[in-house]
Design a protein around this motif. Structure first.
Motif, PDB file in Angstrom:
ATOM      1  N   ILE A   1       0.727  -1.115   0.003  1.00 56.19           N
ATOM      2  CA  ILE A   1      -0.133  -0.090  -0.004  1.00 56.19           C
ATOM      3  C   ILE A   1       0.700   1.285   0.048  1.00 56.19           C
ATOM      4  N   ALA A   2       1.972   1.206   0.696  1.00 55.93           N
ATOM      5  CA  ALA A   2       2.893   2.354   0.517  1.00 55.93           C
ATOM      6  C   ALA A   2       3.595   2.572  -0.567  1.00 55.93           C
ATOM      7  N   MET A   3       3.908   1.304  -1.407  1.00 52.32           N
ATOM      8  CA  MET A   3       4.277   1.232  -2.793  1.00 52.32           C
ATOM      9  C   MET A   3       3.317   2.295  -3.583  1.00 52.32           C
ATOM     10  N   ASN A   4       2.041   1.753  -3.462  1.00 53.44           N
ATOM     11  CA  ASN A   4       0.921   2.510  -4.319  1.00 53.44           C
ATOM     12  C   ASN A   4       0.686   3.959  -3.877  1.00 53.44           C
ATOM     13  N   ASN A   5       0.989   4.412  -2.598  1.00 53.05           N
ATOM     14  CA  ASN A   5       0.821   5.585  -2.069  1.00 53.05           C
ATOM     15  C   ASN A   5       1.888   6.348  -2.691  1.00 53.05           C
ATOM     16  N   LEU A   6       3.267   5.777  -2.640  1.00 53.59           N
ATOM     17  CA  LEU A   6       4.285   6.621  -3.012  1.00 53.59           C
ATOM     18  C   LEU A   6       4.411   6.797  -4.818  1.00 53.59           C
ATOM     19  N   ALA A   7       3.609   5.908  -5.240  1.00 55.01           N
ATOM     20  CA  ALA A   7       3.584   5.892  -6.905  1.00 55.01           C
ATOM     21  C   ALA A   7       2.599   7.122  -6.958  1.00 55.01           C
ATOM     22  N   ILE A   8       1.605   7.284  -6.302  1.00 57.82           N
ATOM     23  CA  ILE A   8       0.560   8.335  -6.423  1.00 57.82           C
ATOM     24  C   ILE A   8       1.151   9.722  -6.378  1.00 57.82           C
ATOM     25  N   GLN A   9       1.963   9.662  -5.229  1.00 54.66           N
ATOM     26  CA  GLN A   9       2.754  11.047  -5.170  1.00 54.66           C
ATOM     27  C   GLN A   9       3.607  11.534  -6.343  1.00 54.66           C
ATOM     28  N   HIS A  10       4.315  10.517  -6.841  1.00 54.03           N
ATOM     29  CA  HIS A  10       5.103  10.840  -8.144  1.00 54.03           C
ATOM     30  C   HIS A  10       4.064  11.031  -9.047  1.00 54.03           C
ATOM     31  N   ALA A  11       3.155  10.488  -9.195  1.00 53.12           N
ATOM     32  CA  ALA A  11       2.284  10.704 -10.352  1.00 53.12           C
ATOM     33  C   ALA A  11       1.694  12.293 -10.234  1.00 53.12           C
ATOM     34  N   VAL A  12       1.252  12.550  -8.993  1.00 54.72           N
ATOM     35  CA  VAL A  12       0.660  13.966  -8.908  1.00 54.72           C
ATOM     36  C   VAL A  12       1.705  15.029  -9.106  1.00 54.72           C
ATOM     37  N   GLN A  13       3.214  14.843  -9.046  1.00 55.50           N
ATOM     38  CA  GLN A  13       4.201  15.871  -9.376  1.00 55.50           C
ATOM     39  C   GLN A  13       4.600  15.621 -10.777  1.00 55.50           C
ATOM     40  N   GLY A  14       3.998  14.672 -11.501  1.00 55.29           N
ATOM     41  CA  GLY A  14       4.318  14.661 -12.813  1.00 55.29           C
ATOM     42  C   GLY A  14       5.389  13.582 -13.059  1.00 55.29           C
ATOM     43  N   GLN A  15       5.944  12.954 -12.066  1.00 52.69           N
ATOM     44  CA  GLN A  15       7.145  12.069 -12.187  1.00 52.69           C
ATOM     45  C   GLN A  15       6.775  10.593 -12.560  1.00 52.69           C
ATOM     46  N   LEU A  16       6.355  10.384 -13.904  1.00 54.50           N
ATOM     47  CA  LEU A  16       5.425   9.351 -14.275  1.00 54.50           C
ATOM     48  C   LEU A  16       6.376   8.030 -14.245  1.00 54.50           C
ATOM     49  N   ASP A  17       7.545   8.184 -14.495  1.00 52.49           N
ATOM     50  CA  ASP A  17       8.700   6.842 -14.650  1.00 52.49           C
ATOM     51  C   ASP A  17       8.687   6.404 -13.480  1.00 52.49           C
ATOM     52  N   ASP A  18       8.679   7.127 -12.312  1.00 46.74           N
ATOM     53  CA  ASP A  18       9.011   6.794 -10.944  1.00 46.74           C
ATOM     54  C   ASP A  18       7.565   6.145 -10.560  1.00 46.74           C
ATOM     55  N   ALA A  19       6.476   6.977 -10.896  1.00 50.98           N
ATOM     56  CA  ALA A  19       4.923   6.585 -10.565  1.00 50.98           C
ATOM     57  C   ALA A  19       4.920   5.098 -11.285  1.00 50.98           C
ATOM     58  N   GLU A  20       5.315   4.739 -12.522  1.00 55.70           N
ATOM     59  CA  GLU A  20       4.919   3.465 -13.140  1.00 55.70           C
ATOM     60  C   GLU A  20       5.773   2.239 -12.331  1.00 55.70           C
ATOM     61  N   ARG A  21       7.147   2.993 -11.985  1.00 57.88           N
ATOM     62  CA  ARG A  21       7.772   1.635 -11.309  1.00 57.88           C
ATOM     63  C   ARG A  21       7.125   1.384 -10.075  1.00 57.88           C
ATOM     64  N   TRP A  22       6.942   2.260  -9.186  1.00 54.98           N
ATOM     65  CA  TRP A  22       6.219   1.810  -7.900  1.00 54.98           C
ATOM     66  C   TRP A  22       4.697   1.183  -8.137  1.00 54.98           C
ATOM     67  N   PHE A  23       3.969   1.807  -9.017  1.00 49.36           N
ATOM     68  CA  PHE A  23       2.852   1.121  -9.273  1.00 49.36           C
ATOM     69  C   PHE A  23       2.975  -0.494  -9.884  1.00 49.36           C
ATOM     70  N   THR A  24       4.146  -0.542 -10.783  1.00 45.91           N
ATOM     71  CA  THR A  24       4.232  -1.959 -11.167  1.00 45.91           C
ATOM     72  C   THR A  24       4.855  -2.861 -10.051  1.00 45.91           C
ATOM     73  N   SER A  25       5.746  -2.440  -9.186  1.00 46.36           N
ATOM     74  CA  SER A  25       6.134  -3.205  -8.032  1.00 46.36           C
ATOM     75  C   SER A  25       4.882  -3.743  -7.083  1.00 46.36           C
ATOM     76  N   ALA A  26       3.970  -2.832  -6.815  1.00 44.65           N
ATOM     77  CA  ALA A  26       2.887  -2.991  -5.851  1.00 44.65           C
ATOM     78  C   ALA A  26       1.968  -3.845  -6.810  1.00 44.65           C
ATOM     79  N   ALA A  27       1.711  -3.769  -8.096  1.00 42.24           N
ATOM     80  CA  ALA A  27       0.692  -4.507  -8.658  1.00 42.24           C
ATOM     81  C   ALA A  27       1.125  -5.663  -8.823  1.00 42.24           C
ATOM     82  N   HIS A  28       2.521  -6.184  -9.124  1.00 43.21           N
ATOM     83  CA  HIS A  28       3.063  -7.576  -9.036  1.00 43.21           C
ATOM     84  C   HIS A  28       3.130  -8.258  -7.873  1.00 43.21           C
ATOM     85  N   ALA A  29       3.020  -7.365  -6.870  1.00 41.53           N
ATOM     86  CA  ALA A  29       2.965  -8.013  -5.467  1.00 41.53           C
ATOM     87  C   ALA A  29       1.328  -8.196  -4.871  1.00 41.53           C
TER      88      ALA A  29
END
Length: 205
Positions: A125-153
């Protein structure tokens, strides 16, 4: 517990067993139920006094109990103080909850720091929340990386968010894959997005 202790009678003895057990198991629902019962019997203050010495010694279970007792009283400052203590004791779930409070309070930089620590510790859930924060700041590569890690988990929210991210990027085949996975996990928003995608003709990339 002495016979003069307010917790020595009634619901107190049961709560002093059940609440630490819930804290040790990180069972927020059960912990909240017991805190609510203590509140009904006017025992929240006595419970705090009971757990404070152990919490001051750095016993994580006691610290978690104090977090829930503070929340029951609507004491946001107290909850944040004890969450900070738990996070400093390397409790990953406390790190995530502390980050949520900090983010709501506008301290995004500090929130990101605790989200990242919890995510690095494997809290999906922290991975997902961290990804959301990156997405809000327009850091989409970082957002995708953390969304992907959380999704695979196995985090369903992350699957849905990754699907949406892929859709916005025009990668419709991957969007459909992740939205399907999230919908299969019971995510209603993903079901709606998947229906919309398929109504548009499905993935074409």
């Amino acid at each position: 517990m002495s016979v003069d202790d307010p917790l020595s009678k009634g619901i107190g003895p049961a709560a002093m067993i059940a609440l630490p057990r819930a804290a040790a198991e990180n069972d927020a629902d059960v912990a909240s139920q017991w805190c609510a019962r203590l509140a009904r019997f006017g025992l929240l203050g006595a419970a705090e006094a009971h757990f404070c010495p152990a919490a001051d010694r750095g016993e994580l279970v006691a610290v978690r109990c104090l977090v829930w007792l503070a929340r029951e009283q609507g004491d946001t400052g107290g909850a944040q103080r004890w969450l900070t203590r738990a996070a400093e004791l390397d409790d990953p779930w406390a790190m995530n909850d502390l980050a949520i409070l900090l983010s709501r309070g506008g301290d995004r930089a500090e929130a990101m720091r605790w989200y990242r620590r919890a995510a690095d510790a494997g809290v999906t859930i922290a991975m997902n929340n961290l990804a959301i924060q990156h997405a809000v700041q327009g850091q989409l590569d970082d957002a995708e990386r953390w969304f992907t890690s959380a999704a695979h988990a196995g985090n369903v929210d992350a699957m849905a968010n990754l699907g949406r991210l892929k859709w916005d990027a025009g990668e419709l085949q991957q969007a459909e894959t992740w939205l399907t996975a999230a919908a299969g996990g019971g995510h209603e928003g993903a079901r709606d997005r998947l229906t919309e995608l398929r109504a548009l003709g499905g993935a074409r990339d």
